[in-house]
Every structure is written in structure tokens, then in C-alpha cells.
Design an enzyme around this catalytic site. Structure first.
Site, mmCIF file in Angstrom:
data_model
loop_
_atom_site.group_PDB
_atom_site.id
_atom_site.type_symbol
_atom_site.label_atom_id
_atom_site.label_comp_id
_atom_site.label_asym_id
_atom_site.label_seq_id
_atom_site.Cartn_x
_atom_site.Cartn_y
_atom_site.Cartn_z
ATOM 1 C CB SER A 167 11.308 15.022 9.490
ATOM 2 O OG SER A 167 11.285 13.942 10.384
ATOM 3 C CE1 TYR B 229 5.911 13.885 7.053
ATOM 4 C CE2 TYR B 229 7.348 12.497 8.385
ATOM 5 C CZ TYR B 229 6.833 13.732 8.084
ATOM 6 O OH TYR B 229 7.230 14.840 8.799
ATOM 7 C CE LYS C 15 8.241 16.676 6.139
ATOM 8 N NZ LYS C 15 7.591 17.961 5.894
#
Ligand code: NAD
Ligand code: UFG
Length: 339
Positions: free
Chosen positions: A125, A150, A154
Site C-alpha cells: 500500500s 495496519y 505492510k
């Protein structure tokens, strides 16, 4: 030869499954339906007229993962979407996010290694860039300042994949850093179906358009952008899905590990999107200006040159199609994927 799609019942995974089937690939989908519904599998078959194997399995359940590879020795690559993705929830439930996303990916890679499958395309992302020093963002920009658990998963998974590659050069790894995926399949049979009140802009707008929510809350109009509202790089989910085909084909030939921004390169503000939605659908979106949302940044858009030059991929759809197809999905499925 076949491709395992983890999280293939989800928003991006389902659209990617359609593109792979349409391109003639055999696929196997696995998902635990923690954020998706089984009916999407029928929609994939309806759109493509093709069948595929499905496993209800969990990245955290190693035996259920092993079974997939055991029973499908033709799997030779993996497109890895499965993961939890809600930024706010990740702040409230960090252990769940690190466990599901990071441990889950480690389990997957262990399993792949056991069965000699060493080619992976990973859903990363733009969040790995944090608050970027400059836009448009190139792949060479600093990574690692994610502002929530979150995003941190990644960053960690990107690092893990790099270290796995360094330890064993037979691995072929393509990391795709998505910007803001919106839109839906043009058939209106597949789209984004968030639980509860949407956190993201486009699903919220489509609910306002459908009269299910009274108005859009615009989070801040005092950013350093052309109209003061947040600027993002929205990308049609079908374009994004096609980027996975190109990424897999490229990495299979080239080998190594590589990173690609997947965006259009255009930055649109929240108010630009409100206007574009009106232009594409004739529906006026009522809105009110609210304070900034904590953790948001002013502007985030891609320099997608590398994906174009190296993968031969570029976005075909513009903001008109993104708004049109999001609205088409909402109006044909007012309650999402209800059976
Ligand atoms: P999604 O929630 O619709 O799809 C993810 C799928 O993974 C769901 O079907 C869910 O049930 C499944 N899943 C989650 N944990 C699992 C587990 N432990 N085992 C098996 N299945 C599991 O999300 P999406 O929007 O399609 O996103 C796909 C990927 O792309 C995610 O990794 C996400 O972080 C990443 N991504 C999404 C966006 C976005 O804005 N949608 C942006 C950047 C990156
Ligand atoms: N916004 C509103 N009102 C809303 C929702 C969003 O004004 O109801 C604004 C936000 O403030 C932001 C823009 O619309 O300026 C886009 O917000 P989204 O929540 O749709 O998307 P984000 O860019 O905040 O986050 C998305 C994904 C994350 C990912 C990030 C970077 O949701 O998972 O892109 O890739 F980490």
C-alpha cells in the site's frame, strides 16, 4: 500451472480472479470470509463462465494451508491479498492485525517454501510511504513511517519478503503498492461491500447517493491542497486487477524482487470526487465540512512511470468510469452481497 489467490473473495481479489480467468489462467482461491461472502465466488463464475477450485482456509491455520498445496501440485505462484485492512480497527486491535497479516504471511511463505513455490505478488500500500516528503511519490521514496499498525504490517511484510529473497535467490517477489482502489466491475455484479458505516470515501459517497446516509462528512478543508480537502490517487479496481497479471508475468521472467506504485498519477481532492460523481451519475452528493480526521495526510499520489516502463501497465480508466461503476454496483446491489 495454476495461481493461488489468497483473499480472492475480497474486493480486489475477486476482480483479479476475473482478470486471470479471462486471460486463460487456472486459479485456486482461498479465503476465510472474515471480510467477504461466499456469493462472490458465484459472481466470478457468472462473469467469466469459468470454474475454479475454492478452499475455505485461514492463513493462521497451517494445516488448512498445507492441504491446498498438497492437493494442487500445479500451483506455481501466489497472488497474496488476504489480510485485514481497516486503519482505525488496527489501532484498536494491533495484536490481531500483526498476527493475521504478519504471522499469516510468514505461514504462507513457509508453506510455499515447503512445496517449492517461490513466486509471489504481494498487496502492499502507499501507506508504507507515511506522510511523503514530496508528491508524486516514486518507488525510491523513504519507506517505513506508517502511522498505524495496519500500515506497519505492510512495512514489515515488505521487509520479510526482501529478507526471504536475500536468503534464497530462487524467490521471485513483486510488491505492488496500491494507491486508492475504487470502482467496481462494469457488469455491476462485483464491487466493494464494507461492513457497517464505510470508513473510506467512495463507499461512503455511494451510500449517500443511494439515500442510505444523509450526507458526506468532508474531513477538513484547510489542507495545503488546491481546494483545502485531502488529495488522493484513485485507481479503478479493474485496472488494479490487471496490474497483477502484468506483475506476475514480469517477475516470472525477470526474477528478483521489485516494487511498483499502482496508481494513475492523478491527484483528486474530496471535492473533486464529489463533482466527478455528479458528472458521471447526475446525483448531487450533499456534504458538510468537518474537522480533519486524525492520521490523515494532505496529499498522496503516485508517480506510476516505473509500472508503465517496466511492467507495460498503465491505468485505462479515469475518474468518470470509477464513479460510474461504483454507483452502478451500489444501485444494482443496494444491500451489497446479500445471498
Ligand atoms: P478485502 O477485505 O475485501 O479482501 C481481503 C480478503 O482476505 C477478504 O476476503 C478476507 O476475508 C480475507 N482474509 C483476511 N484475513 C484472512 C486470513 N487470515 N485467511 C484467509 N483469508 C483472509 O480487502 P481488499 O480491499 O480486497 O484488499 C486486498 C489486499 O490489498 C489487502 O492485503 C489490503 O491490505 C491491500 N490493500 C487494499 C487497499 C484498499 O484500499 N482496498 C489499499 C492498499 C492495499
Ligand atoms: N474522506 C472524507 N470523508 C469520508 C472518508 C474519507 O472526507 O467519509 C477523505 C479523507 O480525509 C481523505 C480522502 O477522503 O482525504 C480519502 O480517504 P479514504 O479513507 O478513502 O482513503 P485513505 O487515503 O485515507 O486510505 C486509503 C486506504 C488505506 C491505505 C491508504 C494508503 O483506506 O488502507 O489509502 O494506501 F492505507
Amino acid at each position: 500451472m495454476s495461481v493461488l489467490i489468497t483473499g480472492g473473495a475480497g474486493f480486489i481479489g475477486s476482480h483479479t480472479a476475473v482478470e486471470f480467468l479471462n486471460a486463460g489462467y487456472d486459479i485456486v482461491i482461498m479465503d476465510n470470509f472474515c471480510n467477504s461472502k461466499p456469493v462472490v465466488l458465484d459472481r466470478i463464475k457468472q462473469i467469466t463462465g469459468k470454474d475454479f477450485k475454492f478452499y475455505k482456509a485461514d492463513l493462521l491455520d497451517v494445516a488448512s494451508m498445507d492441504k491446498i498445496f498438497e492437493e494442487n501440485p500445479d500451483i506455481d505462484s501466489v497472488i497474496h491479498f488476504a489480510g485485514l485492512k481497516a486503519v482505525g480497527e488496527s489501532v484498536a486491535k494491533p495484536r490481531e492485525y500483526y498476527n493475521n497479516n504478519v504471522t499469516g504471511t510468514l505461514n504462507l511463505c513457509d508453506c510455499m517454501n515447503r512445496y517449492g513455490v517461490k513466486t509471489i505478488v504481494f498487496s502492499s500500500s502507499a501507506t508504507v510511504y507515511g506522510d511523503p516528503d514530496e508528491v508524486p511519490i516514486k518507488e525510491t521514496a523513504k519507506v517505513g513511517n506508517a502511522t498505524n499498525p495496519y500500515g506497519e504490517t505492510k512495512v514489515m511484510i515488505e521487509r520479510i519478503l526482501k529478507d526471504i529473497y536475500i536468503s534464497d535467490k530462487e524467490w521471485k517477489v513483486s510488491v505492488l503498492r496500491y494507491f486508492n482502489p475504487i470502482g467496481a466491475h462494469a457488469s455491476g455484479l462485483m464491487g466493494e461491500d464494507p461492513n457497517g458505516i464505510p470508513n473510506n470515501l467512495m463507499p461512503y459517497i455511494t451510500k449517500v447517493a443511494a439515500g442510505k446516509l444523509p450526507m458526506l462528512h468532508v474531513f477538513g478543508n484547510d489542507y495545503d491542497t488546491h481546494d483545502g480537502t485531502g488529495v488522493r490517487d484513485y485507481i479503478h479496481v479493474v485496472d488494479l486487477a490487471r496490474a497483477h497479471l502484468k506483475a506476475l508475468q514480469y517477475i516470472e521472467k525477470a526474477g528478483g524482487i521489485d516494487y511498483f506504485n499502482i496508481g494513475t498519477g492523478n491527484g483528486y481532492s474530496v471535492l473533486d470526487i464529489v463533482k466527478a460523481y455528479n458528472d458521471a451519475t447526475g446525483i448531487e452528493i450533499k456534504y458538510v465540512i468537518d474537522p480533519r480526521r486524525p492520521g490523515d495526510i494532505a496529499a498522496c499520489y503516485a508517480d506510476p512511470t516505473k509500472a508503465r516502463e517496466v511492467l507495460g501497465w498503465q491505468a485505462e480508466f479515469g475518474i468518470f468510469e470509477m464513479c460510474r461503476d461504483s454507483n452502478n454496483w451500489q444501485s444494482k446491489n443496494p444491500n451489497g452481497y446479500t445471498e
